[in-house]
Design a protein around this motif. Structure first.
Motif, PDB file in Angstrom:
ATOM      1  N   MET A  86      18.987   3.679 -19.601  1.00  0.00           N
ATOM      2  CA  MET A  86      20.397   3.862 -19.907  1.00  0.00           C
ATOM      3  C   MET A  86      20.548   4.672 -21.186  1.00  0.00           C
ATOM      4  SD  MET A  86      21.949   2.525 -17.404  1.00  0.00           S
ATOM      5  CE  MET A  86      23.648   2.549 -18.024  1.00  0.00           C
ATOM      6  N   LEU A  87      21.356   5.729 -21.109  1.00  0.00           N
ATOM      7  CA  LEU A  87      21.600   6.611 -22.240  1.00  0.00           C
ATOM      8  C   LEU A  87      23.065   6.537 -22.653  1.00  0.00           C
ATOM      9  CD1 LEU A  87      19.691   9.831 -21.035  1.00  0.00           C
ATOM     10  CD2 LEU A  87      18.748   7.786 -22.125  1.00  0.00           C
ATOM     11  N   MET A  88      23.314   6.800 -23.920  1.00  0.00           N
ATOM     12  CA  MET A  88      24.683   6.906 -24.396  1.00  0.00           C
ATOM     13  C   MET A  88      25.243   8.257 -23.959  1.00  0.00           C
ATOM     14  SD  MET A  88      27.042   5.234 -25.996  1.00  0.00           S
ATOM     15  CE  MET A  88      26.093   3.969 -26.881  1.00  0.00           C
ATOM     16  N   VAL A  89      26.476   8.260 -23.501  1.00  0.00           N
ATOM     17  CA  VAL A  89      27.135   9.483 -23.048  1.00  0.00           C
ATOM     18  C   VAL A  89      28.191   9.878 -24.076  1.00  0.00           C
ATOM     19  CG1 VAL A  89      28.579  10.499 -21.248  1.00  0.00           C
ATOM     20  CG2 VAL A  89      26.701   8.965 -20.629  1.00  0.00           C
ATOM     21  N   PHE A  90      28.292  11.191 -24.318  1.00  0.00           N
ATOM     22  CA  PHE A  90      29.203  11.727 -25.329  1.00  0.00           C
ATOM     23  C   PHE A  90      30.105  12.791 -24.724  1.00  0.00           C
ATOM     24  CE2 PHE A  90      25.402  10.202 -27.350  1.00  0.00           C
ATOM     25  CZ  PHE A  90      25.794   9.638 -28.557  1.00  0.00           C
ATOM     26  N   ASN A  91      31.226  13.070 -25.420  1.00  0.00           N
ATOM     27  CA  ASN A  91      31.985  14.266 -25.072  1.00  0.00           C
ATOM     28  C   ASN A  91      31.392  15.442 -25.838  1.00  0.00           C
ATOM     29  OD1 ASN A  91      32.973  14.165 -27.723  1.00  0.00           O
ATOM     30  ND2 ASN A  91      34.939  13.272 -27.131  1.00  0.00           N
ATOM     31  N   ASP A  92      31.965  16.620 -25.693  1.00  0.00           N
ATOM     32  CA  ASP A  92      31.341  17.791 -26.322  1.00  0.00           C
ATOM     33  C   ASP A  92      31.538  17.846 -27.831  1.00  0.00           C
ATOM     34  OD1 ASP A  92      34.002  18.466 -26.452  1.00  0.00           O
ATOM     35  OD2 ASP A  92      33.818  20.296 -25.262  1.00  0.00           O
ATOM     36  N   GLN A  93      32.240  16.856 -28.391  1.00  0.00           N
ATOM     37  CA  GLN A  93      32.382  16.745 -29.844  1.00  0.00           C
ATOM     38  C   GLN A  93      31.456  15.663 -30.411  1.00  0.00           C
ATOM     39  OE1 GLN A  93      34.339  18.976 -31.572  1.00  0.00           O
ATOM     40  NE2 GLN A  93      34.474  19.874 -29.512  1.00  0.00           N
ATOM     41  N   LEU A 123      17.791   6.177 -26.137  1.00  0.00           N
ATOM     42  CA  LEU A 123      18.437   5.201 -25.270  1.00  0.00           C
ATOM     43  C   LEU A 123      19.780   4.786 -25.851  1.00  0.00           C
ATOM     44  CD1 LEU A 123      15.320   2.997 -24.413  1.00  0.00           C
ATOM     45  CD2 LEU A 123      16.180   5.030 -23.230  1.00  0.00           C
ATOM     46  N   HIS A 124      20.581   4.107 -25.053  1.00  0.00           N
ATOM     47  CA  HIS A 124      21.939   3.770 -25.487  1.00  0.00           C
ATOM     48  C   HIS A 124      21.967   2.824 -26.679  1.00  0.00           C
ATOM     49  CE1 HIS A 124      21.055   0.197 -23.112  1.00  0.00           C
ATOM     50  NE2 HIS A 124      22.149  -0.381 -23.577  1.00  0.00           N
ATOM     51  N   THR A 125      20.852   2.127 -26.928  1.00  0.00           N
ATOM     52  CA  THR A 125      20.775   1.207 -28.063  1.00  0.00           C
ATOM     53  C   THR A 125      20.135   1.848 -29.289  1.00  0.00           C
ATOM     54  OG1 THR A 125      18.652   0.387 -27.223  1.00  0.00           O
ATOM     55  CG2 THR A 125      20.639  -0.824 -26.572  1.00  0.00           C
ATOM     56  N   GLU A 126      19.770   3.120 -29.206  1.00  0.00           N
ATOM     57  CA  GLU A 126      18.987   3.760 -30.257  1.00  0.00           C
ATOM     58  C   GLU A 126      19.789   4.795 -31.043  1.00  0.00           C
ATOM     59  OE1 GLU A 126      14.412   3.687 -28.650  1.00  0.00           O
ATOM     60  OE2 GLU A 126      15.712   5.289 -27.873  1.00  0.00           O
ATOM     61  N   THR A 127      19.288   5.062 -32.244  1.00  0.00           N
ATOM     62  CA  THR A 127      19.763   6.176 -33.060  1.00  0.00           C
ATOM     63  C   THR A 127      18.580   7.114 -33.278  1.00  0.00           C
ATOM     64  OG1 THR A 127      19.210   5.155 -35.186  1.00  0.00           O
ATOM     65  CG2 THR A 127      21.368   4.624 -34.229  1.00  0.00           C
ATOM     66  N   ALA A 128      18.803   8.195 -34.007  1.00  0.00           N
ATOM     67  CA  ALA A 128      17.730   9.157 -34.269  1.00  0.00           C
ATOM     68  C   ALA A 128      16.548   8.503 -34.983  1.00  0.00           C
ATOM     69  CB  ALA A 128      18.269  10.320 -35.086  1.00  0.00           C
ATOM     70  N   VAL A 129      16.816   7.482 -35.785  1.00  0.00           N
ATOM     71  CA  VAL A 129      15.737   6.791 -36.504  1.00  0.00           C
ATOM     72  C   VAL A 129      14.729   6.203 -35.517  1.00  0.00           C
ATOM     73  CG1 VAL A 129      15.182   4.873 -38.051  1.00  0.00           C
ATOM     74  CG2 VAL A 129      17.209   6.281 -38.485  1.00  0.00           C
ATOM     75  N   ASP A 130      15.232   5.687 -34.395  1.00  0.00           N
ATOM     76  CA  ASP A 130      14.353   5.069 -33.404  1.00  0.00           C
ATOM     77  C   ASP A 130      13.530   6.096 -32.631  1.00  0.00           C
ATOM     78  OD1 ASP A 130      15.389   2.294 -33.729  1.00  0.00           O
ATOM     79  OD2 ASP A 130      17.244   3.218 -33.016  1.00  0.00           O
TER      80      ASP A 130
END
Length: 237
Positions: free
Chosen positions: A6-13, A74-81
């Motif tokens: 599962m990934l986090m989904v974003f708009n183009d901003q 993944l949807h629970t992660e940030t760049a640090v992970d």
């Protein structure tokens, strides 16, 4: 399975709007985040850049020369992970604080069966690891190679169509051959140009080794690096 991640989904901003499976993200072309880390080193006064060779078993771009270590967040992660990708793919333990953040690059690549729209968090790592220190992930990476950074620049900014790479396979067998521009993963040309610009700035801003006389009268080399802020047209972090 990877397609079920599962990934986090974003708009183009780059504003979060929901979650979706990795498979759906690529089928429908949703914006998502990725971690990219490029390794460089300096040996005998020559700057090198490292590429992984993607496994022939990969669904996308099998056997291509690609970013040293990279992967989806993944949807629970940030760049640090994202630093976990380095350990998983290359088998070396590196702390996030050892990475130099370059910026976030927004790009998209469309294939007949695949739409990749990424906000790529790009990092640089100054490596002192010998090639023998790497244990490559068998399922994902078939080799790790390096080439002079100046030759990589000529490949993407000049008229060169090939360069010499050397490294190891995932079975620790040596690699030394000519590689062609067509073998690189089909990231947008602007991506490669931006990477070259960023890395060039960092390599040129690194100070030379200086020697400091300690009270014991022993002189030890200390490497001090000063980094400038990249100015290419990318998204702010």
């Amino acid at each position: 399975m990877m397609n079920d991640e599962m990934l986090m989904v974003f708009n183009d901003q780059q504003e979060r709007i929901g979650t979706a499976s990795r498979k759906e993200v690529h089928e429908k072309g949703y914006w998502h985040e990725a971690f990219h880390c490029w390794f460089v080193s300096r040996e005998n006064d020559i700057d090198y850049i490292y590429f992984q060779i993607r496994s022939e078993q990969k669904q996308d771009y099998p056997g291509a020369l690609d970013i040293t270590a990279a992967g989806h967040l993944l949807h629970t992660e940030t760049a640090v992970d994202g630093v976990r990708e380095i350990h998983e793919e290359l088998g070396v333990n590196i702390l996030f604080d050892e990475l130099l953040p370059l910026d976030v690059f927004k790009y998209e690549v469309s294939q007949p069966h695949y739409i990749d729209k990424e906000f790529a968090h790009i990092f640089l790592y100054y490596s002192s690891h010998p090639l023998t220190a790497f244990t490559l992930q068998q399922e994902e990476v078939s080799g790790l190679v390096k080439a002079p950074f100046s030759h990589f620049c000529e490949l993407w900014l000049g008229n060169q169509t090939e360069l010499i790479i050397e490294g190891i396979t995932n079975k620790k067998e040596p690699i030394h051959r000519t590689a062609y521009k067509s073998e690189f993963a089909p990231h947008p040309k602007a991506y490669y140009e931006t990477i070259i610009s960023f890395i060039s700035q960092q390599l040129h801003s690194a100070e030379k080794i200086i020697y400091v006389a300690l009270p014991s009268a022993t002189s030890l080399p200390l490497l001090s690096s000063i980094f400038t802020s990249p100015t290419a047209s990318v998204l702010p972090r």
